[in-house]
Design a protein around this motif. Structure first.
Motif, PDB file in Angstrom:
ATOM      1  N   VAL A  21       0.323  -5.332  20.025  1.00 41.95           N
ATOM      2  CA  VAL A  21       0.758  -4.372  18.997  1.00 41.95           C
ATOM      3  C   VAL A  21       0.683  -5.070  17.639  1.00 41.95           C
ATOM      4  N   LEU A  22      -0.043  -4.454  16.711  1.00 43.43           N
ATOM      5  CA  LEU A  22      -0.179  -4.988  15.354  1.00 43.43           C
ATOM      6  C   LEU A  22       0.636  -4.091  14.438  1.00 43.43           C
ATOM      7  N   ILE A  23       1.661  -4.637  13.816  1.00 37.12           N
ATOM      8  CA  ILE A  23       2.518  -3.812  12.955  1.00 37.12           C
ATOM      9  C   ILE A  23       1.985  -3.867  11.532  1.00 37.12           C
ATOM     10  N   GLY A  24       1.638  -2.700  10.980  1.00 36.46           N
ATOM     11  CA  GLY A  24       1.116  -2.625   9.616  1.00 36.46           C
ATOM     12  C   GLY A  24      -0.392  -2.484   9.627  1.00 36.46           C
ATOM     13  N   GLY A  25      -0.892  -1.526   8.845  1.00 36.44           N
ATOM     14  CA  GLY A  25      -2.337  -1.311   8.762  1.00 36.44           C
ATOM     15  C   GLY A  25      -2.869  -1.826   7.447  1.00 36.44           C
ATOM     16  N   GLY A  26      -2.721  -3.128   7.198  1.00 38.32           N
ATOM     17  CA  GLY A  26      -3.303  -3.763   6.014  1.00 38.32           C
ATOM     18  C   GLY A  26      -4.493  -4.617   6.438  1.00 38.32           C
ATOM     19  N   ILE A  27      -5.044  -5.362   5.470  1.00 40.63           N
ATOM     20  CA  ILE A  27      -6.252  -6.152   5.750  1.00 40.63           C
ATOM     21  C   ILE A  27      -6.004  -7.200   6.848  1.00 40.63           C
ATOM     22  N   GLY A  57       2.216  -7.738  10.636  1.00 36.25           N
ATOM     23  CA  GLY A  57       1.375  -7.781   9.433  1.00 36.25           C
ATOM     24  C   GLY A  57       1.826  -6.679   8.496  1.00 36.25           C
ATOM     25  N   ALA A  58       3.137  -6.623   8.261  1.00 36.49           N
ATOM     26  CA  ALA A  58       3.715  -5.505   7.510  1.00 36.49           C
ATOM     27  C   ALA A  58       3.854  -5.821   6.024  1.00 36.49           C
ATOM     28  N   GLY A  59       3.158  -6.862   5.526  1.00 40.08           N
ATOM     29  CA  GLY A  59       3.235  -7.210   4.105  1.00 40.08           C
ATOM     30  C   GLY A  59       4.684  -7.429   3.697  1.00 40.08           C
ATOM     31  N   PRO A 113      13.475  -3.601  -6.816  1.00 40.93           N
ATOM     32  CA  PRO A 113      14.135  -4.132  -5.618  1.00 40.93           C
ATOM     33  C   PRO A 113      13.443  -3.730  -4.322  1.00 40.93           C
ATOM     34  N   ARG A 114      12.331  -2.958  -4.413  1.00 42.96           N
ATOM     35  CA  ARG A 114      11.630  -2.534  -3.189  1.00 42.96           C
ATOM     36  C   ARG A 114      10.769  -3.672  -2.661  1.00 42.96           C
ATOM     37  N   PHE A 115      10.586  -3.726  -1.335  1.00 43.05           N
ATOM     38  CA  PHE A 115       9.706  -4.726  -0.727  1.00 43.05           C
ATOM     39  C   PHE A 115       8.286  -4.188  -0.523  1.00 43.05           C
ATOM     40  N   LEU A 116       8.130  -2.884  -0.627  1.00 42.17           N
ATOM     41  CA  LEU A 116       6.799  -2.263  -0.541  1.00 42.17           C
ATOM     42  C   LEU A 116       6.716  -1.292  -1.705  1.00 42.17           C
ATOM     43  N   THR A 117       5.502  -0.981  -2.198  1.00 45.33           N
ATOM     44  CA  THR A 117       5.440  -0.054  -3.341  1.00 45.33           C
ATOM     45  C   THR A 117       6.081   1.279  -2.942  1.00 45.33           C
TER      46      THR A 117
END
Ligand SMILES: Cc1cc2nc3c(=O)[nH]c(=O)nc-3n(C[C@H](O)[C@H](O)[C@H](O)COP(=O)(O)OP(=O)(O)OC[C@H]3O[C@@H](n4cnc5c(N)ncnc54)[C@H](O)[C@@H]3O)c2cc1C
Length: 507
Positions: free
Chosen positions: A13-19, A243-245, A325-329
């Protein structure tokens, strides 16, 4: 167990759909085609966070123009070992993408990569001396041999009309130029890689948020919530990659991964000034990196970049730092607060205490006026006018903090691979040098996670994406040939000349 919903079994399982997840997914599907691989992404589409074209600068970092990879030694010579390493890592990316294009596994390369020269700017007597020493130290290496150096005003005006045409003043300046530089749309590339994974039997679930991770015997249980319907389910797997940035640290905290118990995090947004004006864009055909101001971090290195996104050209100048203060945009306003625990609060405080110049830099940046930002731009484009440029917010960098030798240090300016539970969980913390080196970073993740399988996988991996170690066994001619072939497949034609644009100075 009604609240947890149904359970599914996966091999990976790969968490996050980034590069990062996209790259790892394709590599795993190559070496282990029989494994069932699931990617779980919280947004409507993959590649919309840090990997999205407008959330990063799109520079194919290859050590061609970034001075933070070439520090000056006390005797005035330049240490180029990091630039060579980044150059080799970028070659691994180029070879990997080219092999996939050759096989028809990726879409059109021009949708995600193009040639844009990379230039380094040295200013002042000291800056020019440094640039010359850097160029001399690099020019015999096969990956850097096309680099040109000039301090001639006419040559500089030809290379970079927007910056040097009709420039007044007598400050010494010099520029290095490499025609093999690139601009990469990592968002498009992410989606192309995930389509390739999908065709090989992998499954990409979008609008599915991982809410927590838990170890259960020899497995990981990944709890997922469907963001449309609110329904929940569990994915059971022997191997998970986080891989959730910016979302990685909170997930590792939810999993109670002991290795990160004392890690803390602090988010910094990147901002850029942007112009789409055709006459300005036509007069700046490159990515120009300068020096970071003394005492400021590598992320503060000023650069003026030509970008091509969705077929449209624009210029970006920055980065400037801002606070959210957000960790993701598209994260939550409570992200920072929720990440603070009794175990990691001392690290946050120690990092503030031990990085005073960085804290001062951030405060100056956050309180900076629009006029101060324009003044920074005018150091590159003397005639820049405020009405031609707009401020845009790019991605969030979550600087990961930890204690090393009693001091609070920042992981975020390098990349740290965290593994836990015998390598059955791997995660990536930190953001530099980032997407450009995704392939070699993911090869390192494979080696850290599956050491017992590497003897069986290495030959296949080296054919697809040679590790730095494998590449160092190439002779210079073989390295040059491999790069030339990859660049040909990717349609990368060196941009040799720049036509001087009349009237470019009015910006
Ligand atoms: C201002 C700036 C400029 C940069 N410039 C460059 C550059 O010029 N060149 C370069 O090579 N790199 C650059 N980088 C770095 C580069 O953007 C990152 O290293 C890279 O995009 C990180 O990819 P990733 O896959 O780790 O993260 P991301 O692309 O952020 O992907 C993580 C994914 O995980 C998803 N996610 C998060 N939490 C969850 C959850 N709980 N459940 C499910 N999904 C979740 C997110 O929605 C996201 O899609 C820059 C970064 C910044 C901030």
């Amino acid at each position: 167990m009604a609240r947890s919903g149904p359970s599914e079994d996966w091999d990976v399982v790969l968490i996050g759909g980034g590069i990062m997840s996209a790259t790892l997914g394709v590599l795993l599907s190559e070496v282990q085609p029989d494994w069932r691989i699931a990617v779980v992404e919280r947004l409507d589409e993959a590649g919309l966070e840090s990997s999205h074209a407008w959330n990063n600068a799109g520079t194919g970092h290859a050590g061609l123009c970034e001075f933070n990879y070439t520090p000056r030694r006390p005797d005035g010579t330049v240490d180029v070992s990091s630039a060579v390493r980044i150059g080799e890592q970028f070659v691994a990316s180029l070879l990997f993408w080219a092999r996939l294009v050759e096989r028809g596994a990726l879409g059109l390369p021009e949708a995600f990569i193009r040639s844009i020269p990379h230039l380094g700017l040295g200013r002042g007597t000291d800056g020019v001396a440094y640039l010359r020493a850097r160029w001399e130290a690099l020019r015999d290496h096969p990956l850097f041999s096309d680099q040109e150096f000039s301090a001639d005003p006419d040559v500089l005006a030809g290379w970079l009309p927007l910056m040097f045409h009709g420039r007044a003043g007598n400050e010494p300046v010099a520029v290095t130029r490499s025609a093999q530089g690139t601009d990469v749309d990592f968002g498009v590339l992410t989606r192309q890689l995930l389509s390739a994974l999908d065709r090989r039997g992998g499954v990409v679930h979008t609008r599915q948020e991982v809410t927590s991770l838990r170890r259960d015997g020899e497995s990981w249980v990944v709890r997922v919530r469907d963001r449309r319907t609110g329904s929940r389910r569990r994915l059971r797997t022997p191997y998970v990659f986080v891989g959730a940035g910016g979302g990685t640290l909170p997930l590792l905290q939810s999993a109670r991964v002991p290795e990160i118990r004392r890690y803390s995090a602090f988010p910094i947004s990147g901002q850029f000034l942007r112009t789409d004006r055709p006459e300005l864009v036509a007069a700046h055909r490159g990515k120009v990196y300068g020096h970071a101001a003394p005492g400021t971090p590598p992320i503060s290195v000023p650069h003026l970049d030509l970008r091509v996104v969705d077929g449209r050209e624009a210029l970006l100048f920055g980065p400037f730092a801002a606070f959210s203060p957000r960790f993701l945009t598209r994260g939550r306003l409570t992200d920072l607060l929720r990440s603070v625990r009794p175990s990691n609060l001392p690290v946050l405080l120690a990092a503030a205490r031990d990085n005073r110049s960085l804290v001062a830099y951030l405060l100056r940046q956050v309180t900076q006026s629009p006029a101060a930002r324009m003044a920074a731009l005018r150091r590159f484009v003397p005639s820049a006018r405020a009405d031609g440029w707009t401020l845009m917010t790019a991605g969030q960098r979550v600087q990961v903090l930890k204690k090393t030798g009693g001091r609070g240090t920042l992981v975020g300016f390098g990349t740290e691979i965290v593994t836990s539970a015998g390598g059955s969980l791997a995660a990536l913390l930190g953001a530099s040098p980032g997407a450009s080196t995704a392939v070699s970073t993911m090869l390192d993740v494979l080696a850290a996670s599956f050491p017992e399988r590497m003897p069986e996988w290495t030959e296949r991996l080296d054919r697809l994406a040679p590790s730095t170690q494998a590449m160092r066994q190439f002779d210079p001619d073989r390295l040059r040939d491999a790069v030339t072939q990859a660049r040909r497949v990717l349609g990368l034609v060196p941009v040799q000349t720049t036509v001087h644009q009349k009237g470019a100075a009015a910006s």
